[in-house]
Design a protein around this motif. Structure first.
Motif, PDB file in Angstrom:
ATOM      1  N   GLY A  51       0.828  -1.228   0.009  1.00 54.64           N
ATOM      2  CA  GLY A  51      -0.157  -0.110   0.030  1.00 54.64           C
ATOM      3  C   GLY A  51       0.945   1.223   0.117  1.00 54.64           C
ATOM      4  O   GLY A  51       2.225   1.258  -0.396  1.00 54.64           O
ATOM      5  N   GLU A  52       0.244   2.327   0.344  1.00 51.38           N
ATOM      6  CA  GLU A  52       0.854   3.472   0.514  1.00 51.38           C
ATOM      7  C   GLU A  52       1.678   3.992   1.800  1.00 51.38           C
ATOM      8  O   GLU A  52       2.909   3.631   1.895  1.00 51.38           O
ATOM      9  CB  GLU A  52       0.048   4.665   0.182  1.00 51.38           C
ATOM     10  N   GLN A  53       1.130   3.978   2.809  1.00 48.48           N
ATOM     11  CA  GLN A  53       1.718   4.422   3.986  1.00 48.48           C
ATOM     12  C   GLN A  53       0.507   4.085   5.063  1.00 48.48           C
ATOM     13  O   GLN A  53      -0.693   4.195   4.762  1.00 48.48           O
ATOM     14  CB  GLN A  53       2.058   5.957   4.374  1.00 48.48           C
ATOM     15  N   PRO A  54       0.934   3.915   6.475  1.00 46.14           N
ATOM     16  CA  PRO A  54      -0.089   3.893   7.163  1.00 46.14           C
ATOM     17  C   PRO A  54      -1.031   4.990   7.422  1.00 46.14           C
ATOM     18  O   PRO A  54      -0.700   6.134   7.234  1.00 46.14           O
ATOM     19  CB  PRO A  54       0.596   3.526   8.573  1.00 46.14           C
ATOM     20  N   GLY A  55      -2.313   4.755   7.805  1.00 47.49           N
ATOM     21  CA  GLY A  55      -3.207   5.834   8.045  1.00 47.49           C
ATOM     22  C   GLY A  55      -3.467   6.094   9.426  1.00 47.49           C
ATOM     23  O   GLY A  55      -2.617   5.431  10.430  1.00 47.49           O
ATOM     24  N   GLU A  58      -3.784   3.011  11.358  1.00 50.64           N
ATOM     25  CA  GLU A  58      -2.764   2.123  11.547  1.00 50.64           C
ATOM     26  C   GLU A  58      -1.492   2.596  12.343  1.00 50.64           C
ATOM     27  O   GLU A  58      -0.913   1.625  13.193  1.00 50.64           O
ATOM     28  CB  GLU A  58      -2.115   1.819   9.925  1.00 50.64           C
ATOM     29  N   PRO A  64      -0.791  -2.571   9.532  1.00 47.82           N
ATOM     30  CA  PRO A  64      -1.143  -2.045   8.269  1.00 47.82           C
ATOM     31  C   PRO A  64      -2.655  -2.535   7.917  1.00 47.82           C
ATOM     32  O   PRO A  64      -3.170  -3.569   8.343  1.00 47.82           O
ATOM     33  CB  PRO A  64      -0.352  -2.865   7.337  1.00 47.82           C
ATOM     34  N   PHE A  65      -3.287  -1.667   7.220  1.00 51.03           N
ATOM     35  CA  PHE A  65      -4.680  -1.774   6.759  1.00 51.03           C
ATOM     36  C   PHE A  65      -5.876  -2.183   7.741  1.00 51.03           C
ATOM     37  O   PHE A  65      -6.124  -3.273   7.518  1.00 51.03           O
ATOM     38  CB  PHE A  65      -4.503  -2.832   5.397  1.00 51.03           C
ATOM     39  N   ALA A  69      -9.742   1.883   4.814  1.00 50.72           N
ATOM     40  CA  ALA A  69      -9.282   1.288   3.581  1.00 50.72           C
ATOM     41  C   ALA A  69      -9.086  -0.227   3.715  1.00 50.72           C
ATOM     42  O   ALA A  69      -9.121  -0.941   2.723  1.00 50.72           O
ATOM     43  CB  ALA A  69      -7.984   2.032   3.103  1.00 50.72           C
ATOM     44  N   ASN A  91       3.321  -1.493   3.332  1.00 52.24           N
ATOM     45  CA  ASN A  91       3.310  -0.206   2.702  1.00 52.24           C
ATOM     46  C   ASN A  91       4.504   0.398   2.330  1.00 52.24           C
ATOM     47  O   ASN A  91       5.563  -0.059   2.878  1.00 52.24           O
ATOM     48  CB  ASN A  91       2.612   0.831   3.767  1.00 52.24           C
ATOM     49  N   HIS A 173      -5.236   1.951  -5.388  1.00 55.82           N
ATOM     50  CA  HIS A 173      -5.348   1.853  -3.843  1.00 55.82           C
ATOM     51  C   HIS A 173      -6.820   1.644  -3.561  1.00 55.82           C
ATOM     52  O   HIS A 173      -7.593   2.151  -4.083  1.00 55.82           O
ATOM     53  CB  HIS A 173      -4.754   2.917  -3.207  1.00 55.82           C
TER      54      HIS A 173
HETATM   55  N1  URA Z   1      -3.789   2.800   3.339  1.00 59.36           N
HETATM   56  C1  URA Z   1      -2.454   2.350   3.130  1.00 59.36           C
HETATM   57  O1  URA Z   1      -2.096   2.621   2.136  1.00 59.36           O
HETATM   58  N2  URA Z   1      -1.957   1.535   3.990  1.00 59.36           N
HETATM   59  C2  URA Z   1      -2.418   1.120   5.249  1.00 59.36           C
HETATM   60  O2  URA Z   1      -1.953   0.334   5.863  1.00 59.36           O
HETATM   61  C3  URA Z   1      -3.733   1.907   5.451  1.00 59.36           C
HETATM   62  C4  URA Z   1      -4.353   2.888   4.660  1.00 59.36           C
END
Ligand code: URA
Length: 204
Positions: A51-55, A58, A64-65, A69, A91, A173
Motif C-alpha cells: 500500500g502507500e503508508q499507514p493511516g 494503522e 497495516p490496513f 481502506a 506499505n 489503492h
Molecule cells: N492505506 C495504506 O496505504 N496503507 C494502510 O496501511 C492503510 C491505509
C-alpha cells in the motif's frame, strides 16, 4: 552515514528489520508519527501486497490496513479468494504522514524523497519474504517497487517482471474506491480491483 535504525547495521531477518524500523531516521516522518508500521502476515508468502503508508488507525494500532481502506481491501481479498493470513501486507512508507486539523489528522501523500528513503525497508521485506507476486496498490507503491514514476493505468492488466523475477501487478489503492461519489462507477471499479487481485492469486 545513513543508519538502518539506531544500531546502524543491516537487519539479518524480517523480525530484526521489524524491530529496527522503530528507530529509523532515514527521513523526518518518525517525528510526528506514533510508531513505524511494518508489514504483517505470512513471512514466506507467495503473494505480497504493498500500500502507500499507514493511516490514522494503522499509526495508532501499529498494523497495516486496519482502518477504513483496510476494510475495503479485506472485502475485495475475500471475493478474490485470498485469505489475509496467507499473504504479506505492507506499505511503501512505514510512518504516517499527516497534517493536524483540529482533532483530526489529515493524510498527506509521501513525497519522492520519503518514498526513496523508505525503499530500504521495502527492499528488506522483498528480500526476506521473496514473494512470487507483488501487487502495487496505487501510484506510491508502484513508484517504490519500480523505483521510477509510472502510472497505474499504463501498467494495469499486464504483469511485469521485476529484476529478481518477482511478478508485479499494478492496481488501484482501495481508498480510491472510498472517494468515488458515484455508486455504480465505484462498484465497477471495485469489480476490476477484485479481478486484479484474482489475477495476482492465480500467478502466485
Ligand atoms: N492505506 C495504506 O496505504 N496503507 C494502510 O496501511 C492503510 C491505509
Amino acid at each position: 552515514a545513513n543508519p538502518a535504525g539506531a544500531s546502524g547495521e543491516a537487519p539479518e531477518s524480517l523480525a530484526e528489520a521489524r524491530r529496527e524500523v522503530q528507530t529509523c531516521r532515514r527521513c523526518d516522518l518518525n517525528r510526528d508519527a506514533t510508531q513505524a508500521v511494518f508489514g504483517a502476515g505470512a513471512a514466506r508468502a507467495a503473494l505480497m501486497l504493498v500500500g502507500e503508508q499507514p493511516g490514522d488507525q494503522e499509526d495508532l494500532q501499529g498494523l497495516p490496513f486496519v482502518g477504513p481502506a483496510g476494510r475495503v481491501l479485506e472485502g475485495a481479498l475475500q471475493e478474490a479468494g485470498i485469505a489475509r493470513e496467507d499473504i504479506y501486507l505492507t506499505n511503501a512508507v512505514k510512518h504516517f504522514k499527516f497534517a493536524p486539523r483540529g482533532k483530526n489528522r489529515l493524510h498527506q501523500k509521501p513525497n519522492a524523497g520519503e518514498i526513496q528513503a523508505c525503499r530500504f525497508w521495502l527492499g528488506l521485506e522483498l528480500g526476506f519474504v521473496r514473494p512470487k507476486v507483488v501487487v502495487a496498490l496505487g501510484a506510491t507503491a508502484l513508484r517504490a517497487l519500480l523505483e521510477r514514476n509510472a502510472t497505474i493505468s499504463s501498467l494495469r492488466g499486464t504483469p511485469m517482471a521485476l529484476e529478481n523475477g518477482t511478478k508485479l501487478i499494478a492496481t488501484i489503492h482501495p481508498s480510491f474506491l472510498l472517494r468515488m461519489p458515484d455508486r455504480e462507477r465505484a462498484e465497477a471499479e471495485r469489480q476490476r480491483f477484485i479481478e486484479d487481485l484474482t489475477a495476482a492469486r492465480k500467478l502466485a
